[in-house]
Design a protein around this motif. Structure first.
Motif, PDB file in Angstrom:
ATOM      1  N   PRO A   5       1.042  -1.320  -0.136  1.00 15.51           N
ATOM      2  CA  PRO A   5       0.025  -0.050   0.064  1.00 15.51           C
ATOM      3  C   PRO A   5       1.039   1.147  -0.048  1.00 15.51           C
ATOM      4  N   PHE A   6       0.288   2.136  -0.508  1.00 12.18           N
ATOM      5  CA  PHE A   6       1.116   3.522  -0.536  1.00 12.18           C
ATOM      6  C   PHE A   6       0.120   4.612  -0.034  1.00 12.18           C
ATOM      7  N   SER A   7       0.460   5.235   0.888  1.00 10.73           N
ATOM      8  CA  SER A   7      -0.319   6.293   1.583  1.00 10.73           C
ATOM      9  C   SER A   7      -0.094   7.913   1.166  1.00 10.73           C
ATOM     10  N   HIS A   8      -0.963   8.380   0.807  1.00  7.16           N
ATOM     11  CA  HIS A   8      -1.052   9.939   0.370  1.00  7.16           C
ATOM     12  C   HIS A   8      -1.910  11.075   1.367  1.00  7.16           C
ATOM     13  N   PRO A   9      -1.130  11.910   2.109  1.00  5.56           N
ATOM     14  CA  PRO A   9      -1.963  12.634   3.108  1.00  5.56           C
ATOM     15  C   PRO A   9      -2.607  13.713   2.182  1.00  5.56           C
ATOM     16  N   ILE A  10      -3.754  14.121   2.455  1.00  4.06           N
ATOM     17  CA  ILE A  10      -4.521  15.308   1.948  1.00  4.06           C
ATOM     18  C   ILE A  10      -5.233  16.092   2.995  1.00  4.06           C
ATOM     19  N   THR A  11      -5.045  17.213   2.652  1.00  3.71           N
ATOM     20  CA  THR A  11      -5.742  18.291   3.630  1.00  3.71           C
ATOM     21  C   THR A  11      -7.051  18.927   2.763  1.00  3.71           C
ATOM     22  N   VAL A  12      -8.134  18.929   3.367  1.00  6.05           N
ATOM     23  CA  VAL A  12      -9.335  19.373   2.602  1.00  6.05           C
ATOM     24  C   VAL A  12      -9.223  20.750   2.671  1.00  6.05           C
ATOM     25  N   PHE A  68     -14.931  16.860   5.553  1.00 11.11           N
ATOM     26  CA  PHE A  68     -15.099  18.514   5.919  1.00 11.11           C
ATOM     27  C   PHE A  68     -13.857  19.182   5.826  1.00 11.11           C
ATOM     28  N   LEU A  69     -14.186  20.550   6.011  1.00  6.20           N
ATOM     29  CA  LEU A  69     -12.894  21.523   5.780  1.00  6.20           C
ATOM     30  C   LEU A  69     -12.062  21.145   6.901  1.00  6.20           C
ATOM     31  N   HIS A  70     -10.753  21.156   6.507  1.00  9.82           N
ATOM     32  CA  HIS A  70      -9.502  21.113   7.453  1.00  9.82           C
ATOM     33  C   HIS A  70      -9.249  19.622   7.970  1.00  9.82           C
ATOM     34  N   ASP A  71     -10.080  18.603   7.439  1.00  8.37           N
ATOM     35  CA  ASP A  71      -9.802  17.217   7.908  1.00  8.37           C
ATOM     36  C   ASP A  71      -8.717  16.672   7.433  1.00  8.37           C
ATOM     37  N   ALA A  72      -7.721  16.066   8.143  1.00  6.64           N
ATOM     38  CA  ALA A  72      -6.640  15.428   7.614  1.00  6.64           C
ATOM     39  C   ALA A  72      -7.059  14.033   7.129  1.00  6.64           C
ATOM     40  N   VAL A  73      -6.947  13.867   5.930  1.00 11.62           N
ATOM     41  CA  VAL A  73      -7.601  12.742   5.102  1.00 11.62           C
ATOM     42  C   VAL A  73      -6.219  11.968   4.621  1.00 11.62           C
ATOM     43  N   ILE A  74      -6.421  10.637   4.426  1.00 14.31           N
ATOM     44  CA  ILE A  74      -5.316   9.704   4.098  1.00 14.31           C
ATOM     45  C   ILE A  74      -5.832   9.032   2.806  1.00 14.31           C
ATOM     46  N   ALA A  75      -5.182   8.956   1.742  1.00 12.96           N
ATOM     47  CA  ALA A  75      -5.748   8.314   0.895  1.00 12.96           C
ATOM     48  C   ALA A  75      -4.730   7.025   0.787  1.00 12.96           C
ATOM     49  N   GLU A  76      -5.100   5.631   0.857  1.00 12.83           N
ATOM     50  CA  GLU A  76      -4.103   4.573   0.749  1.00 12.83           C
ATOM     51  C   GLU A  76      -4.546   3.860  -0.381  1.00 12.83           C
ATOM     52  N   THR A  77      -3.621   3.713  -1.460  1.00 10.28           N
ATOM     53  CA  THR A  77      -3.954   2.920  -2.613  1.00 10.28           C
ATOM     54  C   THR A  77      -2.959   1.742  -2.844  1.00 10.28           C
ATOM     55  N   VAL A  78      -3.538   0.746  -3.422  1.00 11.96           N
ATOM     56  CA  VAL A  78      -2.864  -0.437  -3.567  1.00 11.96           C
ATOM     57  C   VAL A  78      -2.986  -0.897  -5.148  1.00 11.96           C
ATOM     58  N   VAL A  92      -8.401   3.406  -0.814  1.00 10.16           N
ATOM     59  CA  VAL A  92      -9.363   3.905   0.765  1.00 10.16           C
ATOM     60  C   VAL A  92      -9.114   5.169   0.968  1.00 10.16           C
ATOM     61  N   ILE A  93     -10.162   6.000   1.099  1.00 12.71           N
ATOM     62  CA  ILE A  93      -9.820   7.278   1.596  1.00 12.71           C
ATOM     63  C   ILE A  93     -10.344   7.321   3.007  1.00 12.71           C
ATOM     64  N   GLU A  98     -12.054   6.144  10.205  1.00  5.02           N
ATOM     65  CA  GLU A  98     -13.235   6.261   9.329  1.00  5.02           C
ATOM     66  C   GLU A  98     -12.935   5.973   8.063  1.00  5.02           C
ATOM     67  N   VAL A  99     -13.656   4.951   7.195  1.00  4.66           N
ATOM     68  CA  VAL A  99     -13.446   5.123   6.017  1.00  4.66           C
ATOM     69  C   VAL A  99     -14.442   5.795   5.191  1.00  4.66           C
ATOM     70  N   LEU A 100     -14.006   6.855   4.470  1.00  3.83           N
ATOM     71  CA  LEU A 100     -14.739   7.926   3.789  1.00  3.83           C
ATOM     72  C   LEU A 100     -15.378   7.498   2.285  1.00  3.83           C
ATOM     73  N   ALA A 101     -14.424   6.839   1.673  1.00  6.08           N
ATOM     74  CA  ALA A 101     -14.644   6.344   0.316  1.00  6.08           C
ATOM     75  C   ALA A 101     -13.934   5.100  -0.051  1.00  6.08           C
ATOM     76  N   GLU A 102     -14.370   4.305  -0.893  1.00  5.46           N
ATOM     77  CA  GLU A 102     -13.633   3.149  -1.493  1.00  5.46           C
ATOM     78  C   GLU A 102     -13.711   3.286  -2.935  1.00  5.46           C
ATOM     79  N   VAL A 103     -12.544   3.315  -3.603  1.00  6.91           N
ATOM     80  CA  VAL A 103     -12.436   3.319  -5.168  1.00  6.91           C
ATOM     81  C   VAL A 103     -11.645   2.176  -5.677  1.00  6.91           C
ATOM     82  N   GLN A 104     -12.240   1.392  -6.856  1.00  6.62           N
ATOM     83  CA  GLN A 104     -11.685   0.835  -7.810  1.00  6.62           C
ATOM     84  C   GLN A 104     -11.592   1.553  -9.028  1.00  6.62           C
TER      85      GLN A 104
END
Length: 140
Positions: A5-12, A68-78, A92-93, A98-104
């Motif tokens: 897995p590869f993790s990528h941080p996201i700031t809303v 939501f605004l300023h949430d610290a979100v992580i997207a982990e992709t495989v 998976v975001i 908490e899982v916010l979204a799952e994307v294939q």
């Protein structure tokens, strides 16, 4: 078998927010693209990064919870598999646990100059999977 897995941080950001006060659904797809491209740029050899481009062929997204605004979100992709010029990712975001979204998603690798599909070499595939790519790639 999939790659590590590869993790990528996201700031809303404020521009991510829609009229309902949470992240617009379309922005999640942008995050997936940012994550997949960051994964490619981190692991692929520099000459491959310079000579290849990526386009999305398909996304299937399941939204679980809003961000939501300023949430610290992580997207982990495989990276699940490579088939010729196509790559298949599961992303998976999350916000914390908490899982916010799952994307294939399915992506096509292109030659940067010709914009034609470009197969991923066995050597490059091995970089992502950490072992001989024979078990992970197909010629299709």
């Amino acid at each position: 078998m999939s790659a590590k897995p590869f993790s990528h941080p996201i700031t809303v950001q404020p521009e991510d927010i829609d009229f309902m006060g949470h992240v617009n659904n379309a922005r999640y797809l942008g995050w997936v693209q940012d994550t997949v491209l960051a994964h490619w740029q981190k692991l692929a050899p520099a000459e491959e990064v310079a000579s290849k481009a990526w386009v999305a062929l398909k996304h299937e997204i399941t939204y679980r919870r809003p961000a939501f605004l300023h949430d610290a979100v992580i997207a982990e992709t495989v990276l699940e598999k490579i088939a010729g010029a196509r790559s298949f990712y599961n992303t998976v975001i999350r916000r914390g646990e908490e899982v916010l979204a799952e994307v294939q998603s399915m992506w096509c690798c292109l030659d940067s100059e010709t914009h034609r599909p470009a197969r991923i070499s066995r050597h490059v595939a091995e970089t992502f999977f950490g072992m001989p790519a024979k078990a992970k790639t197909t010629g299709a």
